[in-house]
Enzyme design. Structure first.
Site, PDB file in Angstrom:
ATOM      1  CG  HIS A  22      -0.415   0.289   2.529  1.00 56.14           C
ATOM      2  ND1 HIS A  22       0.043  -0.806   3.305  1.00 56.14           N
ATOM      3  CD2 HIS A  22       0.018   1.515   3.217  1.00 56.14           C
ATOM      4  CE1 HIS A  22       0.587  -0.066   4.585  1.00 56.14           C
ATOM      5  NE2 HIS A  22       0.585   0.866   4.455  1.00 56.14           N
ATOM      6  CG  ASP A  68      -0.064  -3.871   2.655  1.00 50.21           C
ATOM      7  OD1 ASP A  68       0.033  -3.704   1.529  1.00 50.21           O
ATOM      8  OD2 ASP A  68       0.024  -3.443   3.787  1.00 50.21           O
ATOM      9  N   GLY A 107       3.654   6.640   7.959  1.00 57.00           N
ATOM     10  CA  GLY A 107       4.987   6.810   7.620  1.00 57.00           C
ATOM     11  C   GLY A 107       5.773   5.661   8.046  1.00 57.00           C
ATOM     12  CG  ASN A 108       6.482   4.241  12.024  1.00 56.62           C
ATOM     13  OD1 ASN A 108       5.771   4.793  12.844  1.00 56.62           O
ATOM     14  ND2 ASN A 108       7.656   3.691  12.261  1.00 56.62           N
ATOM     15  CB  SER A 109       3.024   1.746   6.213  1.00 59.31           C
ATOM     16  OG  SER A 109       1.990   1.977   6.994  1.00 59.31           O
ATOM     17  CG  LEU A 126      -8.085 -27.107   2.264  1.00 62.69           C
ATOM     18  CD1 LEU A 126      -8.409 -26.910   3.699  1.00 62.69           C
ATOM     19  CD2 LEU A 126      -7.716 -28.336   1.634  1.00 62.69           C
ATOM     20  N   GLY A 127     -10.560 -24.737  -0.793  1.00 64.53           N
ATOM     21  CA  GLY A 127     -11.900 -24.745  -1.562  1.00 64.53           C
ATOM     22  C   GLY A 127     -13.213 -25.020  -0.459  1.00 64.53           C
TER      23      GLY A 127
END
Length: 473
Positions: free
Chosen positions: A110, A140, A212-214, A269-270
């Protein structure tokens, strides 16, 4: 007590307090060396996007049709914007860290999503353009490559498998653009599931994380990266003591797959599963609430081919206990498609093992549930649940992909209304017994017990789930 004695007592107390304070200080970790060693490998990430900007501004009055005097006034007063694409200044969006000396950088997806250009600012204040090697929105994560030499500082990669709640961790990043900010805390929990994040067992911490830490690293006391700071839970927009990091074991598996093929494939697995609560555990003969209840088996999926059935409770996957239903996607997702897995299940109140080959997780669009048409059969007699049901037509069975069941036509007062049944719901199982027809449903309803939880399998808009209820004496 004399003044001398009082002085001696006070002095002894002060010395004792100072000694205790010193001892406590010695027990607290000192992060200074860790920060000095690890900081050079942490980077700031910014992006720039090019977007066409129209000459007119939205929300302003239409000039055509105005009298010439007014039109001329507005044309002079409104600032005119340039036509065509306008290059925006790079915006600082997050953090990252260097995982190899030749320039591979790991961050959150992101942070760089929809970017036309990506810039990485190094600890020596150099800013270089980064190439996006690959990204995985489901976890992510994004892998970048920069050309800044072959001797770049790198972090030490650790394992997230053995982390324990309560141990100290530290984050380095650029919250609100303040580069190389250091925050510390403890691991609050591990294996957390978040909404719409079924395939990441997040590490929860109380480390202060802000915008900003992401994408920045989460270190253990040994100076190893054990997670990637990704999300926070907040009602104010700022830090509230609930931060979540992607485990490093998950991240490095994603990195390996992106380097190999540019994409990430996960096991599948479905099945559609749900949590086993106290009432469902009692209904299925489990000693305690645990496992993942299979509410629906997708046709032609790995589970269907491996013999898994709706109503099975998955207790173990490849020897790993499934305590919460959210544990299952984490375990299955780590298996490479094509490999075999062993499942321990509870079926008809008996434990048994199934072995099946794991498939590849399809795209989100392919997983969308189908909505069935409204039932059209005429209503039949009432029953103990206070509902009116009808047999399914062949067209309904085909569209819903069910072999049998009954459709709810009307819901009156009674247990059916209390558990939230609606007209159009399809009932396929009652008290763990298959419902083939209205006759079956009436027979099973008459024999329902009154001293325990009773399960009911319902399909609504293509998705199946189990609900429980109790009958009064």
């Amino acid at each position: 007590m004399s003044s001398v004695q009082r002085w001696l007592v006070a002095t002894a107390g002060a010395l004792m307090l100072a000694w205790q304070t010193s001892a406590m200080a010695r027990d607290l970790p000192d992060f200074a060396d860790l920060v000095e060693e690890a900081s050079p490998a942490v980077v700031n990430i910014s992006t720039r996007q090019s977007a066409p900007v129209r000459g007119s501004q939205p929300g302003l009055p239409e000039l055509e049709g105005l009298p010439p005097l007014f039109r001329e006034f507005f044309e002079r007063s409104i600032p005119q914007q340039p036509q065509g694409p306008q290059r925006q200044a790079p915006q600082s969006l997050g953090s990252g860290f260097i995982i190899s000396a030749d320039g591979y950088v790991l961050t959150n997806n992101h942070v760089i999503a929809n970017a036309a250009e990506i810039f990485v600012r190094l600890s020596d204040r150099r800013e270089v353009t980064a190439e996006l090697v690959g990204a995985d929105p489901r976890s992510d994560l994004a892998l970048l490559k920069i050309d800044a030499g072959n001797d770049l500082p790198v972090v030490r990669i650790g394992s997230s498998a053995n982390i324990r709640p309560g141990e100290w961790v530290l984050a380095i990043g650029s919250p609100f653009g303040f580069d190389y900010s250091v925050t510390a805390g403890v691991v609050s929990a591990k294996g957390r599931s978040l909404p719409n994040e079924s395939y990441v067992p997040f590490i929860q911490t109380d480390v202060a994380i802000n915008p900003g830490n992401s994408g920045g690293p989460l270190f253990n006391l040994a100076g190893e990266v054990i997670g990637i700071n990704s999300q926070i839970f907040t009602r104010s927009g700022g830090f509230m003591g609930l931060s979540f990091a992607i485990p490093m074991d998950v991240a490095m598996d994603v990195v390996e797959q992106i380097k190999e093929s540019g994409t990430v494939r996960r096991g599948w697995l479905g099945v559609i599963i749900q949590e086993v609560n106290k009432d469902l555990a009692e209904s299925f003969g489990l000693p305690r609430p645990a496992g993942a209840l299979v509410a629906q088996v997708m046709p032609d999926g790995p589970a269907a081919g491996g013999g898994l059935q709706a109503g099975d409770v998955i207790l173990q996957f490849n020897g790993q206990d499934i305590v919460m239903s959210s544990d299952l996607p984490h375990a299955v997702g780590r298996v490479r498609p094509g490999e075999e897995a062993t499942l321990t299940i509870m079926r008809d109140r008996k434990r048994q093992n199934l072995r099946m080959r794991i498939g590849a997780l399809p795209d989100d669009d392919a997983l969308a549930a189908q909505s069935g048409p409204s039932p059209s059969a005429p209503p039949v007699a009432d029953n103990r649940l206070g509902i009116v049901v009808a047999d399914l037509t062949p067209e309904q069975k085909k569209s819903l992909d069910v072999r049998a069941g009954v459709a709810v036509r009307q819901v009156g007062q009674g247990p059916g209304a209390m558990v939230g049944l609606r007209p159009g719901d399809i009932i396929t199982n009652l008290d763990n017994q298959p419902v083939e027809s209205v006759r079956d449903f009436e027979r099973l309803a008459k024999a329902l017990p009154t001293n325990r939880s009773i399960s009911l399998r319902v399909i609504r808009q293509g998705r199946a789930s189990y609900i429980t209820f109790r009958l009064a004496e």
